[in-house]
Design an enzyme around this catalytic site. Structure first.
Site, PDB file in Angstrom:
ATOM      1  N   LYS A 220      19.998 -15.791 -52.863  1.00 40.95           N
ATOM      2  CA  LYS A 220      19.729 -15.954 -51.429  1.00 40.95           C
ATOM      3  C   LYS A 220      18.569 -15.066 -50.962  1.00 40.95           C
ATOM      4  O   LYS A 220      18.174 -14.120 -51.638  1.00 40.95           O
ATOM      5  CB  LYS A 220      21.004 -15.670 -50.635  1.00 40.95           C
ATOM      6  CG  LYS A 220      21.954 -16.866 -50.713  1.00 40.95           C
ATOM      7  CD  LYS A 220      23.010 -16.863 -49.660  1.00 40.95           C
ATOM      8  CE  LYS A 220      23.795 -18.175 -49.779  1.00 40.95           C
ATOM      9  NZ  LYS A 220      25.073 -18.120 -49.082  1.00 40.95           N
ATOM     10  N   ARG A 254      30.278 -17.716 -55.845  1.00 36.12           N
ATOM     11  CA  ARG A 254      29.612 -19.029 -55.892  1.00 36.12           C
ATOM     12  C   ARG A 254      28.186 -18.784 -56.379  1.00 36.12           C
ATOM     13  O   ARG A 254      27.392 -18.161 -55.668  1.00 36.12           O
ATOM     14  CB  ARG A 254      29.636 -19.659 -54.495  1.00 36.12           C
ATOM     15  CG  ARG A 254      29.031 -21.053 -54.438  1.00 36.12           C
ATOM     16  CD  ARG A 254      29.118 -21.622 -53.023  1.00 36.12           C
ATOM     17  NE  ARG A 254      28.566 -22.959 -52.959  1.00 36.12           N
ATOM     18  CZ  ARG A 254      27.269 -23.233 -52.827  1.00 36.12           C
ATOM     19  NH1 ARG A 254      26.391 -22.262 -52.735  1.00 36.12           N
ATOM     20  NH2 ARG A 254      26.850 -24.485 -52.795  1.00 36.12           N
TER      21      ARG A 254
HETATM   22  C1  9MG Z   1      27.174 -24.513 -49.472  1.00 42.29           C
HETATM   23  N1  9MG Z   1      26.975 -23.076 -49.457  1.00 42.29           N
HETATM   24  C2  9MG Z   1      25.777 -22.421 -49.508  1.00 42.29           C
HETATM   25  N2  9MG Z   1      25.974 -21.104 -49.446  1.00 42.29           N
HETATM   26  C3  9MG Z   1      27.324 -20.915 -49.370  1.00 42.29           C
HETATM   27  C4  9MG Z   1      28.157 -19.789 -49.266  1.00 42.29           C
HETATM   28  O1  9MG Z   1      27.658 -18.569 -49.203  1.00 42.29           O
HETATM   29  N3  9MG Z   1      29.486 -19.976 -49.213  1.00 42.29           N
HETATM   30  C5  9MG Z   1      30.012 -21.225 -49.242  1.00 42.29           C
HETATM   31  N4  9MG Z   1      31.356 -21.338 -49.174  1.00 42.29           N
HETATM   32  N5  9MG Z   1      29.265 -22.332 -49.323  1.00 42.29           N
HETATM   33  C6  9MG Z   1      27.953 -22.177 -49.382  1.00 42.29           C
END
Ligand code: 9MG
Length: 285
Positions: A220, A254
């Site tokens: 990110k 994630r």
């Molecule tokens: C779809 N998406 C993109 N970034 C995310 C994040 O930080 N958390 C979750 N749950 N979905 C995300």
């Protein structure tokens, strides 16, 4: 022991696990109206082989500035991929905020709904409650197109935590069992670098709500802001923040880079689980 129930799956979260990202969006596996379905499925299979407990398949970008996708288009992108992977026994999460897409994905075998709007779109909660799936409730201030223009909070940790608590209780009221609920502070979703760092430092307060915490930090812009690296060169930063999140109670990470994150978590977990007194010998496993 923390077990997350997701459809027919029961995922042991006693140590942090990885959710692998499969984006079926214009910047990945989808180009000029043509979807490379086989490539998306092959990518998801690879993430599972590399150790992802869940694969998160999304057909609409939620990056800052992203434009919405028509529900019929999103559904057409996702359903065949979800059906193929679920048919092979994978635990598939669908990344969508649209009730119609959730419903179709659940019918195709999805076991989890990952909703950046925390089931606030009318109809979403009912669809999620009827399906027996797990839900990931994420906090977002604003909406993807404009959310990074001027994010503002009194106390970001208190506000995000109170929001997630309210949404989790609303799920329970709607009939979603507590062991199907995951909460997520939504790093980068209507948050400045300072907000993201505050949330990461104090992730324990979110974990104290009593639901497994998912952290999505992989590649990110906050990592770009800290390291000065471009999108494709953020692996080291992503691993560092994944471990920092795990150390503060995150139970699901994630990520794009599954193999590397699984290895980093394994090394970290080995230290955390080690009894700590002198005189023990390492036994090869
Ligand atoms: C779809 N998406 C993109 N970034 C995310 C994040 O930080 N958390 C979750 N749950 N979905 C995300």
């Amino acid at each position: 022991m923390t077990i997350l129930k997701a459809g027919k799956h029961a995922i042991d979260l006693s140590t942090p696990r990885v959710m692998g990202i499969v984006n079926v969006t214009t910047d990945s596996f989808y180009d000029g109206g043509r979807l490379d379905r086989d490539a998306a499925i092959a990518h998801a299979r690879r993430l599972i082989e590399e150790g992802a407990a869940i694969v998160d398949v999304g057909g609409e970008s939620t990056r800052p500035g992203a434009e919405p996708v028509d529900p019929a288009d999103e559904l057409a992108r996702l359903v065949p991929i979800v059906a193929a992977l679920a048919g092979e026994g994978a635990c598939v999460s669908v990344d969508t905020m649209k009730p119609a897409v959730m419903q179709a994905a659940l019918a195709a075998g999805a076991s989890m709904i990952n909703d950046v709007r925390a089931l606030q779109v009318p109809g979403a909660m009912d669809v999620a409650a009827a399906g027996g799936a797990a839900v990931c409730l994420m906090h977002m201030q604003g909406e993807p197109r404009t959310m990074q223009r001027a994010p503002a909070y009194g106390d970001v940790v208190d506000e995000v935590s109170a929001f997630l608590r309210r949404r989790a209780l609303a799920c329970i009221d709607a009939g979603i069992a507590g062991d199907r609920i995951v909460v997520d502070p939504g790093f980068g979703f209507g948050k400045s670098l300072a907000h993201n760092l505050d949330l990461l430092r104090n992730l324990g307060e979110i974990a104290a709500l009593g639901f497994p915490v998912l952290a999505g930090l992989s590649r990110k812009s906050m990592i770009g802001a800290i390291t000065g690296r471009n999108l494709d060169d953020r692996l080291a930063g992503s691993l560092a923040v994944a471990l920092a999140a795990a150390a503060r109670g995150a139970r699901l990470l994630r990520v794009h880079d599954v193999r590397e994150t699984v290895d980093a978590l394994a090394a970290w977990s080995a230290i955390e689980r080690w009894p700590g007194s002198h005189g023990h010998e390492w036994t090869e496993q």
